[in-house]
Design an enzyme around this catalytic site. Structure first.
Site, mmCIF file in Angstrom:
data_model
loop_
_atom_site.group_PDB
_atom_site.id
_atom_site.type_symbol
_atom_site.label_atom_id
_atom_site.label_comp_id
_atom_site.label_asym_id
_atom_site.label_seq_id
_atom_site.Cartn_x
_atom_site.Cartn_y
_atom_site.Cartn_z
ATOM 1 N N LYS A 70 0.847 -1.202 0.000
ATOM 2 C CA LYS A 70 0.000 0.000 0.000
ATOM 3 C C LYS A 70 0.884 1.254 0.000
ATOM 4 O O LYS A 70 0.661 2.207 -0.733
ATOM 5 C CB LYS A 70 -0.853 -0.005 1.269
ATOM 6 C CG LYS A 70 -2.352 0.042 1.049
ATOM 7 C CD LYS A 70 -3.038 0.043 2.422
ATOM 8 C CE LYS A 70 -4.515 0.205 2.338
ATOM 9 N NZ LYS A 70 -5.148 0.253 3.682
ATOM 10 N N CYS A 82 -19.465 1.909 8.171
ATOM 11 C CA CYS A 82 -19.649 2.560 9.474
ATOM 12 C C CYS A 82 -20.967 2.246 10.162
ATOM 13 O O CYS A 82 -20.962 1.701 11.262
ATOM 14 C CB CYS A 82 -19.494 4.056 9.309
ATOM 15 S SG CYS A 82 -17.826 4.458 8.792
ATOM 16 N N ARG A 119 -18.545 -2.435 0.956
ATOM 17 C CA ARG A 119 -18.639 -3.049 2.288
ATOM 18 C C ARG A 119 -20.049 -2.870 2.867
ATOM 19 O O ARG A 119 -20.569 -1.763 2.880
ATOM 20 C CB ARG A 119 -17.591 -2.431 3.229
ATOM 21 C CG ARG A 119 -16.171 -2.889 2.954
ATOM 22 C CD ARG A 119 -15.162 -2.179 3.833
ATOM 23 N NE ARG A 119 -15.069 -0.763 3.482
ATOM 24 C CZ ARG A 119 -14.263 0.080 4.124
ATOM 25 N NH1 ARG A 119 -13.542 -0.339 5.152
ATOM 26 N NH2 ARG A 119 -14.185 1.338 3.745
#
Ligand code: UDX
Length: 433
Positions: free
Chosen positions: A35, A262, A329
């Site tokens: 990354k 979230c 997600r």
């Protein structure tokens, strides 16, 4: 100020780039070397409007750097921001603190001079106390304070939200630490409210805000079901209640259920903390169960719409958990597709940004279309699950010419109901008359 940001996800990278842009010297750290190497070459691990340009600009002028080793950056830092993930524990659904504890344990030995350690990740109430104890134990000589700096940016608007926060919450138990954070955010001093609260209050505010927003969305989704049964239009009801400043007109768009990295995890974590402290927070549990049920209800609606058709083909527009991001997600689309696949449905999908990430989740169980119009070729129903602009600007004639049965289930109310009906389609929105 010299800042080390640990974690290069949506929150960590956006925060690092934003702080560099307002004049600080930032090093973003991630233990995943691949990354970091990509970031050094200007390649970001996710799509966010304007982030790539800002990151490139600040890398060039030396205000932001990337490193997989935190020793040097932490030693030089006045402030360390921990922005690593706190995923739900697979069984208990509590926030899994392993990455937070690993970061705190590792940075403890590298602290030089007075340093503020800030948690920006969404962390359970009391995490700051744990980190303080952990660092003191590992490095008794360290001169530091731990603060909570909860983040409120939305995916798809991350850079915008960094530069236009509704408020900045600083959870600091010492004036010394608060003054460091006031200096950090001096750029915003005349632009927004900077609220100084106790550290545990700041940790609570984050969960309380997300749980409330999730509740508000679930409420409008249930209201939409009511409107469908009583020949009422949810748009008018949302407008009417949203005009009350105590309710506010945001987050009143009904849909297939909330998703993302979230709300699902933060509502579960809040429910877990409530149970842990023997507090009855039935509302949050109702929202969690209701939102999960909603996705099942949406899948039922889709299956019902093709009932009686031989080998029906289902076209799905939208895979990301909302428009403006490539993130899948906890996307309602993915959960709904899983339900359809259990019923052996033949599905073709399209999303402007999220195809690559969806392929990892869906494999070859569905076919991935080149564009929105090839997706509807020979389809018996078109289901819209993410409110992308290009779906709102659909060429209905092209869609009509490609479909076998002209049925549209618009679970984001993207299309003009009258135009779609005039085009000869059977149309069903969410909460529409
Ligand atoms: C959320 C919070 O908004 C942000 O403050 C916090 O920092 C992180 O979590 P995010 O998850 O990026 O941000 O997305 P958000 O825009 O809040 O949407 C969350 C979900 O709710 C999405 O699935 C979205 O489609 C859905 N939603 C949102 C609705 O269904 N209706 C709405 O009116 C708004």
């Amino acid at each position: 100020m010299k800042i080390a940001v640990i974690g290069t996800g949506y929150v960590g990278l956006t925060t690092g780039v934003g702080l560099a842009e307002i004049g600080h010297k930032v090093v973003c750290i991630d233990r995943e070397e691949s990354k970091i190497n990509k970031l050094k070459n200007g390649q970001l691990p996710f799509f966010e409007q304007n982030l790539e340009e800002l990151c490139g600009k600040n890398s060039k002028n030396g205000r932001i750097a990337f490193d997989s080793d935190m020793k040097e950056a932490v030693g030089n830092a006045d402030l360390i921001i921990i922005a690593v993930g706190t995923p739900p524990h697979p069984i208990t659904k509590e926030a899994d603190m392993k990455y937070i504890h690993a970061a705190a344990t590792e940075l403890a030995d590298f602290l030089q001079g007075y340093t503020v350690v800030a948690t920006k990740s969404t962390v359970p109430v009391g995490t700051g106390d744990d980190i303080e104890t952990l660092i003191k134990k590992k490095n008794p000589k360290a001169d530091f304070d731990v603060v909570s700096l909860p983040e409120f940016l939305r995916e798809g608007f991350a850079v915008h939200d960094f530069f236009h926060p509704d408020r900045i919450i600083v959870g600091a138990n010492s004036e010394r630490a608060f003054n460091v954070i006031k200096n950090l955010y001096s750029y915003f001093a005349d632009k927004t409210k900077i609220l100084h609260v106790q550290r545990r209050s700041a940790e609570t505010i984050k969960y309380a805000a997300n749980a409330f927003l999730a509740m508000k969305i679930h409420y409008v989704n249930e209201l939409a079901d009511f409107c469908e049964k009583t020949d009422v239009d949810i748009f008018e009801v949302a407008q009417g209640i949203g005009a009350d400043t105590r309710i506010g007109d945001k987050f009143l768009q009904p849909g297939p259920g909330y998703g993302g990295s979230c709300f699902p995890k933060d509502t579960l974590a809040m429910a877990y903390m409530a149970r842990q402290n023997n507090v009855e927070m039935g509302l949050i549990n109702t929202v969690i169960q209701g939102n999960n049920k909603r996705k099942k209800d949406m899948a039922e609606r889709i299956l019902l719409s093709v009932k009686g058709i031989e080998n029906p083909k289902i076209a799905v527009w939208g895979l990301a958990f909302k428009a403006g991001t490539d993130d899948c997600r906890e996307s309602p689309a993915i959960d709904i597709l899983a339900q359809l696949l259990e019923n052996k449905a033949n599905i073709c999908v399209y999303d402007p940004k999220a195809m690559e990430k969806a392929k990892i989740l869906l494999g070859n169980k569905v076919s991935f279309a080149e564009n929105m119009y090839t997706a509807v070729q020979g389809a018996d129903v078109l289901v819209i699950l993410t409110e992308w602009q290009e779906f709102k600007e659909t060429d209905l004639e092209k869609v009509a010419g490609a479909m076998r049965t002209k049925t549209i289930l618009d679970f984001r109310n993207c299309l003009d109901k009258e135009k779609v009906k005039a085009g000869g389609f059977a149309y069903r929105g969410i909460g529409r008359k």
